[in-house]
Scaffold this motif. Structure first.
Motif, PDB file in Angstrom:
ATOM      1  N   GLY A 101       9.627  24.358  15.291  1.00 60.45           N
ATOM      2  CA  GLY A 101       9.041  23.055  15.569  1.00 60.45           C
ATOM      3  C   GLY A 101      10.082  21.969  15.705  1.00 60.45           C
ATOM      4  O   GLY A 101      11.178  22.056  15.150  1.00 60.45           O
ATOM      5  N   HIS A 102       9.721  20.920  16.445  1.00 62.87           N
ATOM      6  CA  HIS A 102      10.588  19.755  16.659  1.00 62.87           C
ATOM      7  C   HIS A 102       9.761  18.497  16.438  1.00 62.87           C
ATOM      8  O   HIS A 102       8.520  18.524  16.491  1.00 62.87           O
ATOM      9  N   GLY A 103      10.417  17.385  16.180  1.00 59.57           N
ATOM     10  CA  GLY A 103       9.716  16.122  16.072  1.00 59.57           C
ATOM     11  C   GLY A 103       9.181  15.679  17.420  1.00 59.57           C
ATOM     12  O   GLY A 103       9.699  16.052  18.468  1.00 59.57           O
TER      13      GLY A 103
ATOM     14  N   GLY B 105      14.176  13.602  16.806  1.00 57.02           N
ATOM     15  CA  GLY B 105      14.737  13.896  15.491  1.00 57.02           C
ATOM     16  C   GLY B 105      14.277  12.848  14.506  1.00 57.02           C
ATOM     17  O   GLY B 105      13.481  11.980  14.851  1.00 57.02           O
TER      18      GLY B 105
ATOM     19  N   HIS C  11      10.668  15.363  22.380  1.00 53.73           N
ATOM     20  CA  HIS C  11      11.635  15.950  21.455  1.00 53.73           C
ATOM     21  C   HIS C  11      12.290  14.822  20.674  1.00 53.73           C
ATOM     22  O   HIS C  11      13.002  13.995  21.246  1.00 53.73           O
TER      23      HIS C  11
ATOM     24  N   ASP D 241      10.786  27.246   7.650  1.00 52.72           N
ATOM     25  CA  ASP D 241      10.823  28.048   8.874  1.00 52.72           C
ATOM     26  C   ASP D 241      10.416  29.495   8.633  1.00 52.72           C
ATOM     27  O   ASP D 241       9.742  30.107   9.464  1.00 52.72           O
TER      28      ASP D 241
ATOM     29  N   GLY E 191      12.579  18.586  11.828  1.00 54.18           N
ATOM     30  CA  GLY E 191      11.969  19.635  12.619  1.00 54.18           C
ATOM     31  C   GLY E 191      11.807  20.859  11.745  1.00 54.18           C
ATOM     32  O   GLY E 191      12.025  20.810  10.525  1.00 54.18           O
TER      33      GLY E 191
ATOM     34  N   LEU F  44       5.252  16.660  14.137  1.00 51.02           N
ATOM     35  CA  LEU F  44       6.073  17.810  14.500  1.00 51.02           C
ATOM     36  C   LEU F  44       5.257  18.787  15.322  1.00 51.02           C
ATOM     37  O   LEU F  44       4.027  18.816  15.258  1.00 51.02           O
ATOM     38  N   SER F  45       5.951  19.613  16.092  1.00 51.23           N
ATOM     39  CA  SER F  45       5.286  20.747  16.721  1.00 51.23           C
ATOM     40  C   SER F  45       5.326  21.927  15.759  1.00 51.23           C
ATOM     41  O   SER F  45       6.205  22.023  14.909  1.00 51.23           O
TER      42      SER F  45
ATOM     43  N   TYR G 186      17.438  22.256  10.755  1.00 56.85           N
ATOM     44  CA  TYR G 186      16.898  20.961  10.319  1.00 56.85           C
ATOM     45  C   TYR G 186      16.966  20.837   8.796  1.00 56.85           C
ATOM     46  O   TYR G 186      16.256  21.537   8.074  1.00 56.85           O
TER      47      TYR G 186
ATOM     48  N   GLY H  11      12.709  21.388   6.977  1.00 54.87           N
ATOM     49  CA  GLY H  11      12.253  22.374   7.937  1.00 54.87           C
ATOM     50  C   GLY H  11      12.992  23.683   7.839  1.00 54.87           C
ATOM     51  O   GLY H  11      12.443  24.745   8.155  1.00 54.87           O
TER      52      GLY H  11
END
Length: 609
Positions: free
Chosen positions: A489-491, A501, A499, A470, A504, A519-520, A509, A466
């Motif tokens: 983004g996060h898992g 891990g 949220h 990014d 992400g 992921l978001s 990450y 990630g």
């Protein structure tokens, strides 16, 4: 049968209403008296509980009890004459509103290191107590190092806050549910077999688990111990050979629970965990634990008992993040159900907002009402962010009765929300127009959209992280000297934490993406005092169909993106094609589940550019 009820009604308290600063003085006085009895010079009060989660039950909200501060991260130091509260930049406005600033100094951890501050402000020879169940070895090390240089000792002690908290709430005792394999896609026995293979590769004789999400996923259980997360609070010890032991509050287990878990794990009360660790350590075997998530006390008991320590990341986190086909099917179903609710909400919003008078709280209530129509929606996945106009520029804004404002026609409206469905977890942000928009708003919105599309369309070699992707989301803002100060983004868990891990999308990450990770994808832009823009979909990592050895993303979220805010001439043909295809898919999958007026709205909202 599910143990869950419908989505509970939202609460709209201000920061000030969530605490009582007048209680800070007597509580500090009581705590200082207790420190004097214990013959220590100070005590560290963290926001965390023994499980180190994002949310804590009321009985473990010690930082809020002492200081009044209710944010999700923080640390206080209380000595005989000093009280200091350390918070990150998200809470530099909230913290002063909730505590007594004449007694408690507030420090921003983005510029102040707590350990260094303590070292500079306390005399040499001071003894500072800490509860070894509430700090991890990793986090405590950053405080311990500068203190040791200043000849200040950190001393493990029994928690003095618990001793003065006379009206402390009871521990949570929500019901426990054991999930069937049709929802989890894999039995607990098979997951345990995979974990034992991992232990064998690392020459570990056992692993100690302290994270509720790891425990819930591994044993296929869920609960109601924590707000917005279907967690059961407990611990587990899994040996390489023999049955694991699951440590839960004994009074929450029904005979049905015990029968369902029989043969999978031995059941013990949480109060037995410490003695079990000591017995395990006495066998002088190799024990795995996560120094970033397990309490210091776990390490202390194991090391003093003679165990050989393997300090590595919780081995359940990665397999949990790699959703199997059943979990992904559930997540897709959850996004579809959410898409139906969001279509109803957005159709309502488009009709109501231009008339004026609509408040941020009205918007939250109506969105949750539409979600509540679905029987399998059991909670929101976090407190809804409903920010109109300038409030939308506050990234972690939470509306209250005090801050609630009416949305004026022509302002932008940002709504970031999610829900826990029995099949999966959702998280979505949409920014909506409420009338004519200007060229600046369109420019900013389109740059954010281009970044979101860039992530959605990304194809990348296996091993990519990630941190490497990014920049794809930020590049169009960077071109004109703009950015956003949060991760891209996060898992996201499968009917677990919103949220999650270890992967992400942000510079922090560094875990490579693997198929099945959800992921978001949520770039944004925030113009202080005017508006905020964020567009968020959930995506899942999958094998590329056209490039062997490469991965790509599949978009899961099914909700229109406001076409009125797009500067179409800023989009490349491929970006426009992606958005038109996405909208066609939303109309195709969501439309048949709507009544005629809402379906007509959706057809217009998803029309090609």
């Amino acid at each position: 049968m599910s143990t869950y009820a419908a989505i509970p009604d939202a609460k709209f308290q201000s920061f000030e209403e969530r605490s009582d600063p007048t209680q800070v003085a007597p509580r500090l006085a009581a705590l200082r008296a207790r420190l004097d009895e214990m013959e220590i010079d100070g005590f560290l009060v963290p926001r965390t509980d023994v499980h180190q989660g994002e949310y804590v039950p009321d009985c473990d909200a010690r930082l809020a009890y002492v200081t009044g501060f209710t944010g999700s991260a923080g640390l206080a130091l209380v000595t005989t004459d000093i009280a200091a509260l350390f918070v990150d930049s998200r809470y530099t406005l909230q913290a002063p509103a909730q505590t007594d600033t004449s007694l408690v100094s507030i420090h921003d951890t983005t510029t102040v290191n707590p350990g260094e501050w303590i070292a500079e402000n306390l005399p040499a020879g001071s003894r500072i107590g800490f509860d070894p169940w509430l700090h991890t070895p990793g986090r405590l090390a950053s405080i311990r190092e500068p203190l040791e240089k200043a000849d200040i000792a950190l001393v493990p002690v029994s928690n003095p806050v618990d001793a003065i908290w006379t009206d402390r709430p009871a521990a949570p005792n929500g019901p426990l549910e054991v999930l069937g394999n049709n929802r989890t896609g894999k039995s607990a026995s098979d997951k345990l077999a995979d974990l034992r293979a991992t232990l064998a590769r690392e020459s570990a004789d056992a692993v100690v688990l302290t994270l509720p999400e790891s425990l819930c996923w591994l044993f296929n259980v869920r609960g109601r111990d924590i707000p917005h997360n279907p967690f059961v609070l407990g611990f587990a010890v899994i040996p390489a050979q023999g049955n694991p032991t699951l440590f839960l509050a004994d009074n929450k287990l029904t005979e049905e629970n015990r029968t369902a878990l029989a043969g999978t794990a031995e059941l013990a009360d949480k109060s037995d965990f410490e003695a079990a660790l000591a017995a395990l350590a006495g066998e002088r075997k190799a024990i795995w634990f996560d120094p970033e998530t397990a309490p210091v006390q776990v390490k202390t008991i194991l090391s003093q008992g003679g165990a050989r320590l393997i300090e590595k990341r919780d081995p359940v986190l990665l397999p949990k993040a790699k959703k199997n086909e059943a979990e992904l099917a559930g997540m897709r179903e959850a996004q579809k159900l959410d898409g139906i609710a969001l279509a109803k909400f957005l159709a309502w919003f488009d009709e109501a907002a231009p008339r004026g008078g609509l408040t941020e709280i009205d918007i939250v209530k109506m969105l949750e009402a539409f979600r509540r129509e679905e029987p399998t929606a059991v909670d929101v996945s976090f407190e809804t962010i409903s920010g109109s106009g300038p409030n939308g520029a506050i990234v972690h804004y939470r509306v209250s009765e005090k801050s609630n404002r009416s949305l004026a026609p022509g302002e932008l409206m940002l709504v970031d929300s999610g829900a826990q469905y029995l099949t999966g977890t959702t998280d979505i942000t949409r920014t909506m127009a409420t009338g004519p928009v200007n060229e600046q708003q369109k420019d900013h919105f389109t740059r954010v959209l281009k970044g979101m599309i860039a992530i959605s369309r990304a194809r990348f070699p296996k091993g990519t992280t990630g941190a490497q992707l990014d920049i794809l989301a930020r590049q169009f803002l960077w071109q004109v000297g703009l950015t956003y100060n949060h991760g891209t983004g996060h898992g996201v868990g499968a009917f677990l934490s919103v949220h999650e891990g270890p992967a992400g999308i942000s510079p922090r990450y560094t875990v490579p993406f693997e198929p099945g990770m959800v992921l978001s994808n949520e770039p944004g832009f925030y113009l202080e005092g005017q508006y905020g823009i964020r567009i968020e979909n959930l995506i899942v990592v999958r094998e590329s169909e056209i490039a062997p050895g490469y991965l790509e993303f599949e978009t899961l979220t099914l909700t229109p993106i406001d076409r009125r805010l797009i500067a179409v001439d800023m989009l490349e043909p491929a970006e426009r094609d992606w958005l038109d295809a996405y909208h066609a898919r939303v109309a195709r999958e969501i439309g048949p589940h709507l009544d005629a007026p809402t379906r007509a709205w959706l057809e217009q909202a998803t029309a090609p550019l």
